[in-house]
Design a protein around this motif. Structure first.
Motif, PDB file in Angstrom:
ATOM      1  N   PHE A   3       8.522 -23.200  33.820  1.00  0.00           N
ATOM      2  CA  PHE A   3       7.064 -23.127  33.820  1.00  0.00           C
ATOM      3  C   PHE A   3       6.690 -21.665  34.028  1.00  0.00           C
ATOM      4  CE2 PHE A   3       3.088 -22.722  36.088  1.00  0.00           C
ATOM      5  CZ  PHE A   3       2.230 -23.601  35.428  1.00  0.00           C
ATOM      6  N   THR A   4       5.877 -21.113  33.132  1.00  0.00           N
ATOM      7  CA  THR A   4       5.482 -19.715  33.220  1.00  0.00           C
ATOM      8  C   THR A   4       3.971 -19.599  33.356  1.00  0.00           C
ATOM      9  OG1 THR A   4       7.351 -19.014  31.830  1.00  0.00           O
ATOM     10  CG2 THR A   4       5.527 -17.461  32.065  1.00  0.00           C
ATOM     11  N   LEU A   5       3.546 -18.765  34.281  1.00  0.00           N
ATOM     12  CA  LEU A   5       2.136 -18.429  34.464  1.00  0.00           C
ATOM     13  C   LEU A   5       2.004 -16.929  34.223  1.00  0.00           C
ATOM     14  CD1 LEU A   5      -0.792 -18.753  35.340  1.00  0.00           C
ATOM     15  CD2 LEU A   5      -0.024 -18.765  37.711  1.00  0.00           C
ATOM     16  N   GLN A   6       1.213 -16.552  33.231  1.00  0.00           N
ATOM     17  CA  GLN A   6       1.079 -15.146  32.853  1.00  0.00           C
ATOM     18  C   GLN A   6      -0.389 -14.760  32.802  1.00  0.00           C
ATOM     19  OE1 GLN A   6       3.620 -13.328  29.655  1.00  0.00           O
ATOM     20  NE2 GLN A   6       1.685 -13.178  28.579  1.00  0.00           N
ATOM     21  N   ILE A   7      -0.712 -13.605  33.366  1.00  0.00           N
ATOM     22  CA  ILE A   7      -2.079 -13.085  33.342  1.00  0.00           C
ATOM     23  C   ILE A   7      -2.077 -11.707  32.712  1.00  0.00           C
ATOM     24  CG2 ILE A   7      -4.121 -12.526  34.688  1.00  0.00           C
ATOM     25  CD1 ILE A   7      -3.119 -14.317  36.903  1.00  0.00           C
ATOM     26  N   ARG A   8      -2.918 -11.523  31.701  1.00  0.00           N
ATOM     27  CA  ARG A   8      -3.089 -10.217  31.061  1.00  0.00           C
ATOM     28  C   ARG A   8      -4.523  -9.754  31.245  1.00  0.00           C
ATOM     29  NH1 ARG A   8       0.772  -8.287  27.664  1.00  0.00           N
ATOM     30  NH2 ARG A   8       2.468  -9.705  27.079  1.00  0.00           N
ATOM     31  N   GLY A   9      -4.693  -8.465  31.515  1.00  0.00           N
ATOM     32  CA  GLY A   9      -6.028  -7.917  31.686  1.00  0.00           C
ATOM     33  C   GLY A   9      -6.104  -6.496  31.178  1.00  0.00           C
ATOM     34  N   ASP A  10      -7.326  -5.982  31.101  1.00  0.00           N
ATOM     35  CA  ASP A  10      -7.518  -4.605  30.645  1.00  0.00           C
ATOM     36  C   ASP A  10      -7.843  -3.675  31.807  1.00  0.00           C
ATOM     37  OD1 ASP A  10     -10.087  -5.330  31.298  1.00  0.00           O
ATOM     38  OD2 ASP A  10     -10.951  -5.002  29.308  1.00  0.00           O
ATOM     39  N   GLY A  11      -7.581  -4.132  33.033  1.00  0.00           N
ATOM     40  CA  GLY A  11      -7.872  -3.337  34.220  1.00  0.00           C
ATOM     41  C   GLY A  11      -6.655  -2.569  34.709  1.00  0.00           C
ATOM     42  N   PRO A  12      -6.701  -2.056  35.931  1.00  0.00           N
ATOM     43  CA  PRO A  12      -5.580  -1.312  36.507  1.00  0.00           C
ATOM     44  C   PRO A  12      -4.271  -2.105  36.542  1.00  0.00           C
ATOM     45  CG  PRO A  12      -7.555  -0.970  37.816  1.00  0.00           C
ATOM     46  CD  PRO A  12      -7.878  -2.044  36.817  1.00  0.00           C
ATOM     47  N   VAL A  13      -4.373  -3.430  36.732  1.00  0.00           N
ATOM     48  CA  VAL A  13      -3.190  -4.297  36.640  1.00  0.00           C
ATOM     49  C   VAL A  13      -3.200  -4.924  35.248  1.00  0.00           C
ATOM     50  CG1 VAL A  13      -1.987  -6.297  37.582  1.00  0.00           C
ATOM     51  CG2 VAL A  13      -3.204  -4.751  39.120  1.00  0.00           C
ATOM     52  N   ARG A  14      -2.227  -4.518  34.443  1.00  0.00           N
ATOM     53  CA  ARG A  14      -2.231  -4.945  33.037  1.00  0.00           C
ATOM     54  C   ARG A  14      -1.593  -6.313  32.816  1.00  0.00           C
ATOM     55  NH1 ARG A  14      -0.580   0.427  33.196  1.00  0.00           N
ATOM     56  NH2 ARG A  14       1.606  -0.225  33.130  1.00  0.00           N
ATOM     57  N   LEU A  15      -0.597  -6.631  33.637  1.00  0.00           N
ATOM     58  CA  LEU A  15       0.175  -7.846  33.374  1.00  0.00           C
ATOM     59  C   LEU A  15       0.779  -8.373  34.666  1.00  0.00           C
ATOM     60  CD1 LEU A  15       1.584  -9.789  31.278  1.00  0.00           C
ATOM     61  CD2 LEU A  15       3.466  -8.124  31.252  1.00  0.00           C
ATOM     62  N   ILE A  16       0.709  -9.687  34.835  1.00  0.00           N
ATOM     63  CA  ILE A  16       1.436 -10.383  35.897  1.00  0.00           C
ATOM     64  C   ILE A  16       2.191 -11.531  35.240  1.00  0.00           C
ATOM     65  CG2 ILE A  16       1.286 -11.779  37.982  1.00  0.00           C
ATOM     66  CD1 ILE A  16      -1.170 -10.259  38.784  1.00  0.00           C
ATOM     67  N   VAL A  17       3.485 -11.601  35.487  1.00  0.00           N
ATOM     68  CA  VAL A  17       4.315 -12.675  34.925  1.00  0.00           C
ATOM     69  C   VAL A  17       5.031 -13.379  36.070  1.00  0.00           C
ATOM     70  CG1 VAL A  17       6.227 -13.275  33.404  1.00  0.00           C
ATOM     71  CG2 VAL A  17       4.676 -11.419  32.771  1.00  0.00           C
ATOM     72  N   THR A  18       4.914 -14.676  36.140  1.00  0.00           N
ATOM     73  CA  THR A  18       5.634 -15.477  37.132  1.00  0.00           C
ATOM     74  C   THR A  18       6.224 -16.689  36.420  1.00  0.00           C
ATOM     75  OG1 THR A  18       3.692 -16.826  37.700  1.00  0.00           O
ATOM     76  CG2 THR A  18       4.031 -14.800  38.958  1.00  0.00           C
ATOM     77  N   ASP A  19       7.353 -17.168  36.916  1.00  0.00           N
ATOM     78  CA  ASP A  19       7.873 -18.423  36.368  1.00  0.00           C
ATOM     79  C   ASP A  19       8.617 -19.204  37.439  1.00  0.00           C
ATOM     80  OD1 ASP A  19      10.703 -17.668  36.329  1.00  0.00           O
ATOM     81  OD2 ASP A  19      10.287 -16.493  34.535  1.00  0.00           O
ATOM     82  N   VAL A  20       8.699 -20.513  37.212  1.00  0.00           N
ATOM     83  CA  VAL A  20       9.330 -21.438  38.152  1.00  0.00           C
ATOM     84  C   VAL A  20      10.202 -22.391  37.355  1.00  0.00           C
ATOM     85  CG1 VAL A  20       8.969 -23.088  40.026  1.00  0.00           C
ATOM     86  CG2 VAL A  20       7.236 -21.342  39.565  1.00  0.00           C
TER      87      VAL A  20
END
Length: 319
Positions: free
Chosen positions: A71-88
């Protein structure tokens, strides 16, 4: 509760059900795993907190579905934090990392030290995606929604409203290391409650008495909201006791605890497989000054070094 039982609940998911309220839930507690994942990268505190929330949400959501894979939860944004990737994994092994612009993060934090709306300030505009991958010869499930709200929990609420149409309440708490408070590392916790799925009316409630169903749901959410951040992150408070504390008047039923732990799937063999996909010229351009190629895993910070002899062996086998 004895010491062994308490330790078993330090990194765990407790599924539960409250039949009187037509409610099912998950209570998640994380400690050492979060600390390992955050400690190896030197994230700024604001980025570490955001990643910890996302990891906790991923563990919570993954525990609510049946799957055999990742299971993967991914967040993409155009701010200072561009990408967060987590998986279980379906075995309860989780990992995650964040990509960010350090200077932009520092500037953002300086302008708003309290960071009340971390999603808006750090991630900006973007999307949140859930993916379930059960391996070859199976269809991948994916849900994608725009980033809405100020917190990771708000974004999850938006997902359930738009995609699942399932009444859901989520509360996430993260506590950074604080020796004065007895915390030698990061701690995190989450509580998720959901209306039991059934034949829903247009109003989102089922059963013969929609008014009673609405009252039950309102009660369930109010009780969930009374759980404090300190309770959610306190490893001295067993998660089974916290569920009872919140819903004891409605006779909650707890199911077996599921263990969670940090687990990275990187290996030298996996890195070699990736290197084989690059042209020889590109690999040569990646080499350091000492004519060696160094690869660092973004999830666990493990470092793999390949000297000329190692690379020649890869190319010979590839040829």
């Amino acid at each position: 509760m004895n010491e062994n039982r308490r330790d078993a609940e330090t990194e765990a998911v407790l599924p539960f059900q409250v039949r009187r309220l037509d409610l099912r839930g998950r209570l998640v507690r994380l400690g050492p795993s979060i600390d390992v994942m955050l400690g190896g990268h030197g994230y700024p505190p604001a980025v570490a907190a955001l990643l910890a929330e996302t990891l906790t949400l991923a563990a919570t959501l993954a525990s609510s579905i049946k799957y055999d894979g990742i299971f993967t939860l991914q967040i993409r944004g155009d701010g200072p934090v561009r990408l967060i990737v987590t998986d279980v994994t379906s075995q309860g092994r989780l990992r995650g990392y964040a990509q960010y612009d350090a200077a932009a993060v520092a500037e953002t934090v300086a302008a708003a030290p309290r960071m009340d709306n971390p999603v808006q300030r750090l991630l900006g505009a973007g999307n949140l995606a859930f993916t379930v991958d059960q391996g070859a010869n199976t269809d991948r499930y994916q849900g994608v929604v725009p980033l809405e709200g100020g917190t990771v929990a708000d974004c999850a609420h938006a997902y359930f409203r738009q995609s699942e149409q399932l009444l859901t309440g989520i509360k996430i708490a993260v506590a950074p290391p604080d020796p004065a408070a007895g915390r030698d590392g990061w701690r995190a916790g989450a509580l998720m409650v959901q209306r039991l799925p059934g034949s829903l009316t247009p109003d989102g409630f089922d059963g013969a008495d929609p008014e009673e169903a609405e009252d039950n749901w309102r009660r369930a959410v109010i009780l969930m909201s009374t759980a404090s951040d300190a309770e959610l992150t306190d490893r001295e408070l067993p998660i089974s006791e916290l569920v009872w504390r919140l819903y004891h008047e409605d006779a909650p039923e707890a199911f077996p605890v599921r263990r969670l732990e940090f687990g990275c799937r990187c290996s030298r063999e996996r890195i070699v497989s990736v290197l084989r996909s690059f042209p020889r010229e590109e690999i040569a351009a990646m080499k350091e000054d000492d004519d060696a190629l160094e690869v660092k895993c973004e999830f666990c910070a493990a470092e793999y070094r390949f000297d000329d002899a190692d690379l020649e062996a890869i190319w010979r086998r590839d040829g």
